[in-house]
Each structure stands twice: as structure tokens, then as C-alpha cells.
Design an enzyme around this catalytic site. Structure first.
Site, PDB file in Angstrom:
ATOM      1  N   ARG A 114       0.815  -1.213   0.000  1.00  0.00           N
ATOM      2  CA  ARG A 114       0.000   0.000   0.000  1.00  0.00           C
ATOM      3  C   ARG A 114       0.854   1.271   0.000  1.00  0.00           C
ATOM      4  NH1 ARG A 114      -3.755  -0.403  -2.189  1.00  0.00           N
ATOM      5  NH2 ARG A 114      -3.046   1.473  -3.235  1.00  0.00           N
ATOM      6  N   LYS A 149       2.866  25.569  -3.761  1.00  0.00           N
ATOM      7  CA  LYS A 149       1.629  24.869  -3.379  1.00  0.00           C
ATOM      8  C   LYS A 149       1.844  23.380  -3.556  1.00  0.00           C
ATOM      9  CE  LYS A 149      -1.569  28.643  -4.416  1.00  0.00           C
ATOM     10  NZ  LYS A 149      -2.568  29.162  -5.364  1.00  0.00           N
ATOM     11  N   LYS A 181       6.255  40.187  -2.613  1.00  0.00           N
ATOM     12  CA  LYS A 181       4.848  40.341  -2.968  1.00  0.00           C
ATOM     13  C   LYS A 181       4.325  41.671  -2.430  1.00  0.00           C
ATOM     14  CE  LYS A 181       4.078  35.375  -2.816  1.00  0.00           C
ATOM     15  NZ  LYS A 181       3.080  34.317  -2.714  1.00  0.00           N
ATOM     16  N   GLU A 211       6.717  40.429  -7.729  1.00  0.00           N
ATOM     17  CA  GLU A 211       5.391  40.184  -8.281  1.00  0.00           C
ATOM     18  C   GLU A 211       4.814  41.496  -8.780  1.00  0.00           C
ATOM     19  OE1 GLU A 211       3.202  37.174  -5.672  1.00  0.00           O
ATOM     20  OE2 GLU A 211       1.700  38.759  -5.975  1.00  0.00           O
ATOM     21  N   ASP A 232       1.562  38.747 -12.740  1.00  0.00           N
ATOM     22  CA  ASP A 232       0.565  37.986 -11.997  1.00  0.00           C
ATOM     23  C   ASP A 232      -0.848  38.278 -12.485  1.00  0.00           C
ATOM     24  OD1 ASP A 232      -0.294  36.217 -10.100  1.00  0.00           O
ATOM     25  OD2 ASP A 232      -0.547  37.757  -8.563  1.00  0.00           O
TER      26      ASP A 232
END
Lengths: 296, 296, 296, 296, 296, 296
Positions: A114, A149, A181, A211, A232
């Protein structure tokens, strides 16, 4: 003969750190599933040296990733298990492909099934989706990059899956590049004071990315000495203008497009002339690739 | 007043182990992102006690999961960060919902942003998809259950997300229930010798589940004393026959349907009369729920 | 030939988890004794490859447990140490029995002596006492089970010792079965609301055991759907009545007797017809079995 | 008021990661000294709540580094110990300066004395030596940088000491910048194939530094697209030529001088026009700064 | 007023290392019992802030040990649990004594019950048995000492229990004293070469103890400069002769009797004039002290 | 032939604990440098089995220490790397000496280069400086000893380096000897009450050392039964008087001189007749020994 013409390809090749850096994590994955032991297998097979064989079969088309990790997981459980990978990480496998063959103690094969499958199914899901994006960019001078992410705890291996599928990694953490940012810039009182402050305090080889959301910010970032400018969530037309401004500059600056990248929109973004397109989708939105383990 | 009529609901309620059992994992998640430090934030804000405020906003409809974990992550970074959750784990939030409010050192808010969001976006993705399945079963006497197909390292929290969305957990590892599959049964020489051997050797409260693919196996499992019988990948008609056989028996046995469960097929499966339907899809095939952190 | 007729018996057989799950604990035991090093042995033998041989001799009658762990401890210190076990875990050894033979670096043999002996002497003490209880039940359809009263940190290995001596394990922790005691029931407002609440929230294969002290509680537990009913500290006569009530019921329920079980009282309890008798005595009240290491 | 005009300076400011990232290391330092306990202090003071006060006094001129770490070490031992730092990390202290004041349980003060002092004496030694180099460059547009020659296990804190004394960090590990040395280039068959290969495979924000020993290598590195060129062990005259070549290029490239940097030679190197001068000497060759703890 | 006349006695007093040195072990004990969570308590009480009270009652006469550890265990699970110890470690408690009172979240009280009780019952068993030996020596100038026969992983706390009951610890590991046994001496070619070699290589404050079995060995050990001479398994008469020989010597040497010490034999041994009597019995042969937790 | 005449010398000889006790630390050192991977080496050599050879060359005269640790570091990264040490720890090497030869995967050789060299350069720096002190005492009956002033985290290996260079270790931590300093004595109300209290509470083999600054304290310490008396920062003349007082006593007491020991002053101190001279200088003030790795 140098390494570049070296035909031999090992699955370890795309750059995992040595196992000594990963083993603690792999051990914790095994412990998570086994807990106080595999009661079923130990009750049935504990006393027996019975050996077994098994294969992994792709149950859907996809790009494989994680085989060396699966092999290591098995070897941490039982160094005597023998594994032959029939494909390499990064290889596309049509449904039905035999991915790997296993031979060893039947108990060990069952205990590791598994955790090894979960690893490769998850990473292959990421690789498969990444490849779909990468293929769309194949003829253009632009690279697909991932983001921060990533599933907590799995960044190194998820970024590895992204890499074997043809993407290039963005920074791996908060310590290998600077990203300014909105909130950082506002806190510092503008791009220029932020840059001054940062350049004096970070390890000097680190790149500084800024950014931007409009052309004014692009120009300010350019003047302030950004190494990378992120566009962005800009509309395509705006992006093209931003590219023109930056390319006009004599200092080379890397351009990254970000925001709402999908399989439908990515080519249009790529054609604006940016160097990199970043998206978290292949890691955060991809289903696992289905693989089954069949005992012979 | 007993607890059952106790109106107050805390997000911790659905049953996470105490933090002492989870903190090592949470610390490793923080370390994964921060590495040798958040160079950007430390360079800009290191010397300042500047405080900030932020909110989390849902960027898509979904069911939230993981808020207490996000709160703990922030408290491990900086115990002084204050967090007010506006919704509870398990609550459906339409796009635009304010999920939580944060106040504290701006540096701390920035350092924890990614790891906290990654956690809640991933778990909320699972909860959202789980809820879609659960809602389809709301009027039927059957429960949705998860599987051991979970992301390596995240089983306890992914199963928690499954639970807050209304599913019931299947076993959490190889040590809290017995599952006899093909290979086990074959290795033991049949269901009966397998049962005999297992019953003598496992912790006695553990249930024994047997995987079956046809009616003959169902009957054998029933006679052999299985506590749970899994109907694996059976057609609906066959499943109904299996249910009839088992319900005819005087000893109560739990019935679990498994294999190729989708949002389209699940009601038909549920109507066969099984007690549980297990599927890994909400954990292995769900995209993250999009949430953004806005600084005020 | 299936495993059940497989003559070969390995000492690992009764079901320890793979070493990958236990090594951290074993390493901490070694470090506990060695600390910053074995100053005596290192000062005397550090530079020498001198080899040695030793045997373990039983200094009292007893049942051996823990030999595979002793072997692993030595291999963690020095993989080149060779160990031949002359008996298996679970085997009764009269005083004077040669239990195992060791050959390897004299320094390694000396460094591991204490931790390896401490492990086996402690576990064999438990196995010896457990066997005394088990032998008293040999002709009755009842099993001896252990409890969660185990030495902190040693549960998995103490329960293993219990098992090799013929007992069956009760739950290994708070997560592999539900036990409703007085306080739980009172907090929930009664057995029925407690059961309702629990059944909706636990992993569904987990059994629910209810502690009872009188016949009324036994009947309520039976009706409420308990999988296991514990008869706690009941007089023999009352126990017999409880057994009659439960056996009268069509749904099979496991019955466990608990409380003040001694070598003197256990047969009477067994003859009431319960399925299981639980006692912590072999783990909490047994002296170590004396074993000495003799260098040849 | 933005952070740049923010008068308040906290000792945490120069950028240590949050304690959650460092605590495991600090705990291991405490455990290293305490082992199974401070037998002296526990025997004498165990039962007593007797409190004490102490001060740290500089026994030599130097630049202080590590006070926040010392504070954290004490708080891990006993959160009730109160510490007031009279100077900040990075501050020069003449002999006799009172560095910090401690108040709390006398037992706790004694138990933490050695580990806290060892930390600050070692780091202050590094800061003191670093400052000597930095001061020599104060009027020149060049920065002192450290290297990866750091004491095993202490890189993050030694580089922090380097930073508080005015140096800029070079890369913190093998993962935050690329450095192509002789052996890498030779293995790849030359600078160009090495660059091609590397650019396709590393996280894209990472800078690529190439080590050069002569003007031909400098030119090749320049053409190949190096972000940083290291002039390794070049004579001053050669270095000047290298600077001229690189500055002539339209693409900005950072220049780092390295090799045999001493307090005697550094100004001459700095005057060649390089951007950075790297040396391991302040970390690998500096004596500890002497500090004593006096109990009041 | 100095500490020696300081009336206040804290339970921490007999000298446990600071919690920072023990917490990892305590956390592993909690994790061992809780595993993936206390399914019973979490299912029943998860959502409720319901508080509870409980007391610990001695169910047998005994000497208590481990209360500060129990308190710490509870605080690691839930810092808000309040505990008032009614007795101190080392205090004799007749059956029925209220040992401690607990107030806090009912869920937390239930979750920590078993691990806290197991700790104190085990350690109190050791303290109770140790006290029985110590009491027999109360009027004699001889001290009871423990050995390295301790349960793997528990040495520091078991030796602590030994100490609170009035014994003195022998060495805590292989690194805080030298013990030359038969095998060491034989490997070195005799006591004298062994001593020479050891004295040159060990930390110089460490004492050297030599094991002897007859008067010749005693004399050789004395001449060789042993700090401590162990009389191993000698008959009483022989022991007396050994004591006479050693006391005749002008250099003070500590004498330790060892081997087959029981409550019956210990006074005779003590009266031979040795300084220390070592026995593992209180740690390896003592039953747990029975204590129950009653919820109010 | 016994071990004392055993010609074979292994580098492990001077007494490091078994690797099982050190591996966690060594792994953390590797992880510190590699982080998320060696991006340079992995990008260039990941796919290639290309092997390489390298040698370590002394770039300055010095005494080598740490080779077995370097070997272990490499084996943790890659067990297939072969290392032949041309010198032993403790051996003096003139500049230009070939210290060790390495053969194996080029990637592995490059990945471990820095951490292995940092270890040996640091420890050899300590050994070289230690040897300078030791050589000055070669003809005198006095031993050089180290202190607890060691780099946090490195005590065991730094004390090992001290030992291979000819020094004798002082206590390795706060738990293997008692040291009564000013503050302890004052807290206890004098030397005598301190001694009484300590002797009753510490492991009995532990030595008690008392720090003294004048003759009165020396006499009190002598009477109180100190095993070791430290003469702290005494002028030579005073030290001689102290030695005379102590040697006059019939009970043998070890004398340690401490404070401001330099290469210039040490012989005068040694000639006072003390047994031990302790100084932290070789560990806290020694520069690293320069060693380079050359690839063939």
C-alpha cells in the site's frame, strides 16, 4: 566519453537527494501504515519463509514517477526484496504496461504494497498532468514551472515528479530565492526601499523576484534591479506589453507568467514571450494514476 | 445537560488526537517550507514588531477542513498569533466566505501563510468531494467509508477531513482490523484455514473482513465467521444476491461494497442494501479547494 | 504445501512488526546504556580486532521471549556479530539450558551484553508467568488476554512476549477498539446514547466493548449492540448468570472476565463459560527470568 | 512610519529562522551537557526554590553574537528564567562590558551556564573576527562573504554570526546556488555543456557560479552565461584584468574573489574592483571570545 | 537560611533532569497508548468542554514514585489539567491514601489515565521494594545501590525511583564509571595491564571498580589501584576477610557486595562491613503498586 | 598474544562509541549541507555511474583527527565509496602528506566532500593544538586535560580529537562527575554541608571535585573528602604550597591546575607537581588544519 552521451539512464537520475536525506520520511510513511504491525500478514505468514512474485500494472495511461522511492520503501522493510523496474521515471506508459516486477518474501511484498503504491500513484498523477502541460509548450522557448503549493511534507518528492515530467522547479522553499509580494513591498514602503534592504541581508547568490500586476510595477521592478519579474494574473495583451518593456532593457531579466493557467490558456500565455509559466495545477489538481499490484 | 445536547461545537471536535501526537509532523511541515529561514520576510521585517491582519477568503464553493491544524501550525511558529475561525470544519462555504481572521506579527503571518493554506486547501478539497458523495446517500441506510489509499504521511489528517465531511473511516492502518484478500487466502490454503490461523493470533477485539468476488466466496466467508464481507467490483445484480444471502444469515455481518464507485454509480450501489460503500476517490482524485489570504 | 504445514519456524514468527518500525526504539535502548561510550571496553579493546565467543545460559526454569530482539540489538551495534539461537521464543527452558551462542568482536559482545540481556530477561519473565496462566486454561474453551497495563514504551514487545507464551492480545492502544467504561457512559447520559454517538464516529471495523458490573448493565449492553461485554470484578455466581443471559441472545457477543484474576482463581472464572479472561498480572507482577552470559 | 525608520531593534532581527526550526538542535545541545542530569546541582539544590542572579561580563574586547540563542536555551530549560540583554548581537563590547543579566531559579541558572556560554563565546569569536575584516572594507564597494567551511551542525548559527558582524552570506548549502568547479566542468566535458545541462535541471531562480583560475576561463564563463564568476587564488594583477574583461561585458555578472584572504591582503583584493570577497577564516580560524558568568 | 534547612520540598527534588531532557521519551509513551487517537473519548467527548475531577487512591500499601512525571505527562497532553499531589515521591502511603487530585477537561483526564497510572504504578512498585531493603539497613553504615539491570528505555526513571526510596545509584551507564570484570581482565592479560591501559584512556575523574571472587583477586585489585572493589557472590566469611584486607590498607577503597542479595540475606552481608550492597531485585523483581483513578 | 602487544591499529581505536550512537548526528551534518539536494552534482551527474578518485592532501603540518568519522559520513551517503586512510588519527602529518584515498561514484565523492573535510579539518585543528601542549609535558608526570568548553553539539568528537592527540578527557558532561564551584558551595552554606549533601545523593562511583582559590579552601576541601582539588588561577608559588599541603595528606587526592594556561606558562605550572592541567584552549582557540581534496 562524457556523461552527456552516456546512454545508461538510472531511475535515480533526475536528482533526488541521497537516501540518507530521505530515509526518515520514508520510514515515517511505512510506520504510518504498519502501526503496531500488519496483523493480517503476520498472523498468516509470520512463520513462513514463503516467497512470492508480483507485478505492477498501469490501469490507465500515464507518466510514471516515484519508482526509486518505491524500491527504497521496500528495501527499508526488507533489504532482500528484489525489484526490476520495466520503465523509468518520466516514461509514458499506456494502460496495461508492466511497470515493475517484485520478488521476495511474500510477507514483505504484502506489507509494503500500500505505501509503495500510494507513493507512485500519487507522484505519477502529478507527472501525468505535468506532462500534459509540458507537451503543449514543446515547440516554444518557454518552460513550465511549479510553485510552493505542494502537499505538506511531500515537497521534495512532488517537485521531483514535476521535474521528471519535464517541468522546471521554482524555488523549493522560503530560503532559496526572494519573492517580493504586495505585502512585503507595502511593509517596506515601496519596491526600491524593499530591494535596498533585501540586497544587504540575503545570501548574495539568491535571486530576487518581484510580483507585478501592472506595467507601472513592471517598470519599477525593472529599475530596482529585480532578477525575475512575475506577471501575476495579467491579461494576454498586457502581458505582451510587459514583455516588450522588459526585453527592451539591456539587463537580462527573467519573466514569469502566473495565475489561472489551464490547459486551454497556456499556449496563449506562452506566446507572449515570457520565459516561464508557473502553475500549481499539476500538483494540486491532479488525480492519482491508477496502478495495481498483481501477485503471480 | 449531557454532551449530546451541548450546543457548542469546537472545530477540534471530530476527533484529532491531542497535539502532542501531531506536533512532530506539523513541525516538519513548517521546516519543509522555511528551511534555513524565510529570507524575504526576515530581511524585510526581522527587526520590526510591526503587526498585521489578514483574512482567508474562499475562492470557490466548498467544505472546509483543517482549520484547527492551521491554527496549530501558526501557534508553533508564533504563539502570539491570534486566529478567529468564522466557520467550522465540515461547514459548507460558498465562494467569497470569510473563513478565518488572523492578527499578529506581520512577519509570522507571512512565514506561516503557505504551509497553513496548503494544509487547509488540500484537506478542504477532500472534504468537498467527500460531501458530494455523502449527500447522495443522505436518505439511505448506508455509510460512505474511505480506504488506505491516502497520501503518504497524511493519513490521520486526510481521514479526519473525510470524517468532518460526513464519511466514516475504514481502518486507519494495517493494525486495527484484519483484511483477508486473495493473496492471503491463497497463501493460507483457503478461507477456513486462514480464519483459524488469524483468530488465534490477532488482538481479539479486531474485526476480520474478507474480500469476495462471487457468491461462492460470500457464502464461504459467511460460514467461516467473517465480521465484514467486502463485495469487490461486483455488478449490481450480483451485489443484491450477495446481500440477500448475508441478510438471510442469523449472525449479523457487515457488508461493504467496493470498486469503481463514482458519483454516477453510487446510488445504485447503495440501493443494493449494503451497509458501507468504500471509495478512495475523494482522497485520491479531489482538487484542492482554492482559498486566498488577504492582508488588510 | 501451504504455510500451515510448513515445518520451518523462525523466531520472528509470532509477529513483530518489521525492524524498520522498531529500530528507533532499539537504538534508544542501546544509547541509554552506552551514553558517550563504553569507557571500559573502549579503553581496553578499542584497537584490537580480538574476537570472542559467549553463550547465554538459563539460570532458572522459564519460557524464553525476545531473542529476535536481542539479535537485532547486537546487529545494530555490530552487523558482524553472529548469533545462533538454540531455542525459540515461546519455548520452555529448564535451568541450565543454553539459549543462544554468540561469536564476534569481543568489544561488541561486551558492549551489547547488558541491553540484550535486560530485554530478554524482562520479556522472558513475562512469558514465563503468562505460560503459567495459559497452562491452567489448556483444556477449556477460553483464552487468556492481556491489558493496557504495560511498561511505558514497551507495549509492543511486552504484548509480543504475552503472545509467544500463548495469550491473546487485547487492544494494543486507545485506537484499535472502543472500551466504554463508567465514566464514558455517565458522560454520554447512558449506554444507549453512548453507543449511538460512538457508532457514528469511529472507524467502522472497530469493536465496541462495554464494561459491566451487574446484570442490568449486561442486559443494557446486550441490547445496545455491544460487540464485547466485560464482566468486571463479578463474583463467580453472578458471572455465570451473565453468561447465561448473553448466550441466550441470538446475536453472538464476546464475553470477557476481568478483575482479581490469580493463578488460584482463574479456573473457576474460566468455568463460568466466558470467552476471554483478561489480567495484567503476567506483565505487571512477574519477576525477570535470570539468564547469564558466559564468555568462552 | 515604515520599518526602515523603525528605531526599535530586537536581537532576533538579523534573521534567525523561527524557534520551531531550531529547537531540536538547541535541545540536543542541552542534552549533550546535561546527559542523565546535572548531578551536582540536583544534589545540592533539587528541593529548593532558591533563586539567583547572575551577569555575563566580557573578558576581552569583541563583537557579541548569539544572545537570542542563549536566551532560548535557558527558556527551554526553564521558561521562568528572566534575561535582560544589555547589548545587541552585532554590537562591539569592550572588555568589562555587562552583556546580559539573568534572574531565576539558581538551579536553572547553573544548569544552563555552560551550554549558553559556549554558544555565545563561539559565535562572538566569529563575529569579532568577521568585523575585523568588514571594517577594512568599510569605504569600498565590496562585501565580505563567508563560505561552506562551517563547523558541522552549526552552519545556520555560524552564518548568522557572520551576518550580524556585517558580512553577507554566501550560499547556505548545496541546494540554494550552483557552483561549478573544476571537477564538475571536467565531468561535463567543458563549461558550455555543463551550463546547458545545469540550466535545464535546477530550480530556475538559482544562480550559477563558475570557479575560474585564469583569464581564458573567465571569458568562457562569461560567454556561457555565468551569473557569478569566482576568481580563485588569482594574483592581484590578474584579478584586475579579469575585472576589466567582465565589466566590459554588457550583461551584469557578479565577481567574487577567493583564496588566501587575510587581514593583510584583503584591501588590495578589494581594490581590484570585485563585488565580493569570500573567506572562511572568521569561522574556521577565530578563537572564542572570553565571557564569564558571575553570580551575584 | 540555606537550602539544607529549607522546609519546602518539591516533588522534583530528588533529581530528575529538566523536562527538556525527558520530554521526547514522555511524548513517545503518550503516543504509544494513543496511537491515531483515543477513539472512545474523542467520539464521546470531542465536541464538549465538559470538565471533570478525579483522584488517585492507593489500593495497597506502598512507597510512591513518579508523581512529577505523571504530572508532566498530563501537561504534555493538556497544559490546562490541574494536579495537586497529596503526597511526595518517596512517601509511604497506606492502602486507601488519596495520592493526587486532578481537575480539567474530562477528555484529557481520560486520555492520560493509563499512561500516567502505568508510570506511577511501575515506579512505585520499585520504590516500595527498594524501601523494604533500605529499611533493613537503616542502622548500619552501609548503603543499598542499584545496578544496570533496568527495563530498556526506563533507566533514568527507574533509578530515580530507587533513589527516592532511599537507595543510592550505581553508575547510570557504561560511560560514568569503569567496571573491570573477568572478561576485561582476561582480555588485557591481567588486572595490572588492564589498569595501566584504562587509566591512560578514560576521563580522569571516573572511578575504576574491579570485580573479585576471591581474596587473591581482592589483593591484586587493591595493589593495582582500584577505587572500588566488588565482592561478587562471596560467602559471608570470605567477605569479612576481604573487608579486613581492604580496611588494613592505608588508601581508602570502597567495598561493594553483590550477588544473591535478598531480604533474608542482606543484613548478614551488611554486617561484614562493606560500604555498599548492590542488587537488581527491587527493579527486576518488584510487582507494580496498585493505584486506581476514580472520577468524581 | 594479548591486546597490549597487538600491532594492528584501527582508526576506531581511541574510543568512539559504536556508530549506532553517532549516526543521527552524522546524518544531521549531511542534511545540513545537502538540504534538498546537491543541485550542481545532481544536475550534472545524476544519470551517470561515472566513478572517480580523489586524495586528501595536508596543506599544513598537523595532527590528524576524525578520519573514521569522515569514512562513516561517506558510507552514510553511499556505502560503495571506498576509502583507504594513509595515516591514523593522532599521527603527525607534514604539509603535503597524502592523508587518505577515495574511490567511488564521482557524484558521491562530490556530495560528501565538504562535510567530510569540515569534520576532519576542525578536529585536526584541535588535535594539532592539543599535541603542542602535550609535547611540552612529555617528560613530566602530569597530564593535559580538556574542559566542558566545547562547541555545542560536538563534545564527543572534540573530546575524541583531544584524546587522540595525547590529552586525557575531563568529565564529558554534568552527569559523570561532581564539580563544586563557588556558587554551589555558597548555596549549600559551605564545603562541608555541600559534601554531605552530595555524597548522599549522587551515583556512588562519581568523583567529587572542588574548586579552590586559596590555601584555606584547599585545606577545607581536603578535610571534606574531595577526590579532586582544582587549583583555580593560582600563582605558581601558591600552587606549590597547595601541592605540598595535599601531598602531605595520607589520602591520595588528585590535583588539577586550571586557568590561563598557555604554551608559555604550562611548563611552570606542570613543575608545581600537580597531576593534571586543564585548558580549553586547544578546543576553543585552535584554527582548522588545512586539507584539500584533489580529484585525480
Amino acid at each position: 566519453m562524457d556523461i552527456l552521451t552516456d546512454g545508461a539512464v538510472q531511475s535515480w537520475g533526475e536528482g533526488l537527494p541521497p537516501w540518507v536525506c530521505l530515509d526518515d520520511m520514508l520510514r515515517s510513511w511505512i510506520a504510518e501504515d504498519l502501526g503496531r504491525g500488519d496483523v493480517t500478514t503476520q498472523a498468516l505468514l509470520g512463520n513462513s519463509a514463503r516467497s512470492g512474485e508480483a507485478v505492477w500494472i498501469a490501469k490507465a495511461d500515464g507518466v510514471i514517477a516515484g519508482l526509486p522511492i518505491a524500491e527504497r520503501l521496500y528495501h527499508l522493510i526488507d533489504p532482500a526484496v528484489q525489484i526490476v523496474c520495466e520503465v523509468c521515471d518520466g516514461e509514458f506508459c499506456p494502460v496495461g504496461t508492466t511497470i515493475a516486477r517484485f520478488r521476495g518474501s511474500l510477507a514483505s511484498l504484502l506489507m509494503g504494497e500500500r505505501v509503495a503504491l500510494n507513493t507512485v500513484m500519487h507522484l505519477s498523477g502529478i507527472a501525468t498532468e505535468t506532462r500534459a502541460y509540458v507537451d503543449l509548450l514543446a515547440d516554444l522557448p518557454v518552460s513550465l514551472v511549479d510553485t510552493r503549493k505542494t502537499t505538506p511534507g511531500l515537497r521534495v518528492v512532488e517537485k521531483y515528479a514535476s521535474r521528471v515530467a519535464g517541468a522546471i522547479n521554482h524555488r523549493l522553499g522560503l530560503d532559496d530565492a526572494v519573492m517580493l509580494k504586495d505585502n512585503h513591498i507595502q511593509a517596506a514602503g515601496g519596491i526600491e526601499p524593499a530591494m535596498t534592504r533585501v540586497q544587504r541581508r540575503i545570501p548574495y547568490p539568491l535571486a530576487i523576484e518581484i510580483e507585478t500586476e501592472n506595467l507601472e510595477q513592471v517598470e519599477t521592478a525593472l529599475l530596482a534591479g529585480a532578477d525575475i519579474i512575475m506577471l501575476d494574473n495579467m491579461p494576454i495583451a498586457l502581458m505582451k506589453q510587459a514583455v516588450a518593456i522588459v526585453r527592451h532593457n539591456v539587463r537580462p531579466v527573467k519573466l514569469e507568467a502566473s495565475g489561472n493557467i489551464t490547459l486551454e490558456t497556456i499556449r496563449a500565455v506562452a506566446q507572449t514571450g515570457v520565459d516561464y509559466i508557473s502553475t500549481s495545477a499539476p500538483i494540486t489538481r491532479s488525480p492519482w494514476l491508477d496502478i495495481s499490484m498483481r501477485f503471480c
